[in-house]
Design an enzyme around this catalytic site. Structure first.
Site, mmCIF file in Angstrom:
data_model
loop_
_atom_site.group_PDB
_atom_site.id
_atom_site.type_symbol
_atom_site.label_atom_id
_atom_site.label_comp_id
_atom_site.label_asym_id
_atom_site.label_seq_id
_atom_site.Cartn_x
_atom_site.Cartn_y
_atom_site.Cartn_z
ATOM 1 N N LYS A 65 37.135 41.623 51.125
ATOM 2 C CA LYS A 65 38.073 42.359 50.265
ATOM 3 C C LYS A 65 37.368 43.281 49.268
ATOM 4 C CE LYS A 65 41.946 39.105 50.491
ATOM 5 N NZ LYS A 65 42.890 38.294 49.703
ATOM 6 N N GLY A 128 38.892 33.151 39.465
ATOM 7 C CA GLY A 128 38.138 33.863 40.497
ATOM 8 C C GLY A 128 38.921 35.030 41.070
ATOM 9 N N ASN A 149 39.922 27.810 33.158
ATOM 10 C CA ASN A 149 38.774 27.808 34.059
ATOM 11 C C ASN A 149 37.712 26.867 33.511
ATOM 12 O OD1 ASN A 149 37.715 29.122 36.534
ATOM 13 N ND2 ASN A 149 36.062 29.780 35.176
ATOM 14 N N LEU A 152 34.591 28.756 30.570
ATOM 15 C CA LEU A 152 35.523 29.457 29.687
ATOM 16 C C LEU A 152 35.249 30.955 29.629
ATOM 17 C CD1 LEU A 152 37.827 29.410 27.634
ATOM 18 C CD2 LEU A 152 36.141 28.837 25.862
ATOM 19 N N SER A 153 33.983 31.345 29.611
ATOM 20 C CA SER A 153 33.640 32.764 29.458
ATOM 21 C C SER A 153 34.220 33.615 30.589
ATOM 22 C CB SER A 153 32.120 32.947 29.391
ATOM 23 O OG SER A 153 31.505 32.457 30.578
ATOM 24 N N GLY A 238 51.292 27.957 49.394
ATOM 25 C CA GLY A 238 51.290 29.411 49.362
ATOM 26 C C GLY A 238 51.645 30.096 50.667
#
Length: 269
Positions: A65, A128, A149, A152-153, A238
Site C-alpha cells: 500500500k 499503525g 497504543n 505512546l509517542s 471487519g
C-alpha cells in the site's frame, strides 16, 4: 473487456475477485477482475506493465500500500492523510489516481450496523497503518477519537497529525481511562498471530459496541471471541468493512455504487 486486479503477497486467500464479480453482475458491468501476486523486488515494474497493457485500475493490499502511494501521480485527500493507497485508477490522460477506501468502508459498515452517530467517543486500539487509513473518515463523521497504543509517542504523532480534522487524543494502552466508550475498534494486528490485545477488560465490558478490523472465515477472531466471553452483544469483525471498501473502489472505477449490504447476506464464502 476492462481489466482490474488486486495485488498483494500473499494473495491466494483474497476474496476480492469474488466480491467484484458479484458487484459487476449486480450492476450489469462488463469487467474482468483477477488476483495478482506482487513481487517484493519488482512490484513497481509489475504494476507499470499491468497498466501499459491497458488495465483500468486495481486494488492494493499488504505489503504494497505504501509503495502504491508513491507510484500514484494524484491522490485523494484520504489517501494523502493515510500515506497509503489501496485503490489505483488509470485516468484518461494516462496518469494514476490513488485513493484509500479503507476508512470509507469502515464508516459504511458502522452505519450498516447502526453504530455510528455524531459526537460519539470511539477508542481505537493501535496506531499503525490500519489506524492511519481510517482516521480521516471517522473524524469527518464527527467522531471523538481516543487513540491507544503501547508506544505512546506513536499515538501522539498520529493525534497531532490529525488534530486539524477533529477531536483526537492519544493515551498509552496501559493507561486508557476507565469510561464507557460508545465504540471500541481493534486496529492492531494481534489477531493475525492468534493473540488478543493485552488491556484492562473492564474497558471492553463498559463499551456499547466493539469492532475488530480483522476478520476470520470460519471462527471468531481472537478479539471478537474475547468480547463475547465478556458477555458483550454488539460485537462485529471487519468482514463488512472489507466488502464496503471494495464497493467504494468499484464506485471510483465504474461510476456506480453497488449494494454491499446485499452481498453480506449471501452464502458465497
Amino acid at each position: 473487456m476492462d481489466k482490474y486486479a488486486v495485488w498483494g503477497n500473499p494473495i491466494a486467500q483474497s476474496k476480492s475477485p469474488q466480491i467484484h464479480q458479484i458487484f459487476a453482475n449486480q450492476t450489469q458491468q462488463q469487467m474482468e477482475y483477477v488476483a495478482m501476486l506482487g513481487d517484493e523486488q519488482d512490484f513497481e515494474q509489475q504494476l507499470r506493465v499491468f497498466f501499459e497493457k491497458g488495465a483500468k485500475g486495481c486494488n492494493i493490499t499488504a505489503p504494497f500500500k505504501e509503495r502504491a502511494f508513491q507510484l500514484a501521480d494524484l491522490h485523494s485527500e484520504r489517501c494523502l492523510t493515510a500515506e497509503a493507497c489501496n485503490t489505483l485508477k488509470k485516468l484518461d490522460d494516462g496518469r494514476l489516481y490513488g485513493d484509500n477506501t479503507d476508512g470509507a468502508g469502515l464508516v459504511s459498515d458502522l452505519q450498516r450496523l447502526g453504530w455510528l452517530k455524531p459526537e460519539q467517543t470511539i477508542l481505537i486500539l493501535g496506531a499503525g497503518g490500519a489506524t492511519k487509513g481510517v482516521l480521516l473518515p471517522l473524524l469527518q463523521a464527527k467522531q471523538h477519537i481516543v487513540l491507544a497504543n503501547r508506544t505512546l509517542s506513536k499515538a501522539e504523532d498520529l493525534a497531532q497529525k490529525f488534530a486539524q480534522y477533529g477531536q483526537i487524543q492519544a493515551v498509552e494502552l496501559d493507561n486508557i481511562p476507565v469510561q464507557s466508550f460508545d465504540l471500541i475498534i481493534n486496529a492492531t494486528s494481534s489477531g493475525l498471530h492468534g493473540q488478543t490485545v493485552q488491556m484492562n477488560p473492564e474497558i471492553l465490558q463498559n463499551a456499547t459496541a466493539l469492532y475488530d478490523m480483522q476478520y476470520a472465515k470460519q471462527a471468531d477472531t481472537p478479539f471478537v471471541a474475547l468480547c463475547k466471553q465478556l458477555g458483550k452483544q454488539n460485537v462485529s469483525d471487519g468482514f463488512g468493512m472489507l466488502v464496503a471498501q471494495a464497493a467504494h473502489a468499484f464506485h471510483l472505477w465504474r461510476g456506480v455504487m453497488p449494494e454491499f449490504e446485499a452481498l453480506l447476506e449471501q452464502e458465497w464464502l
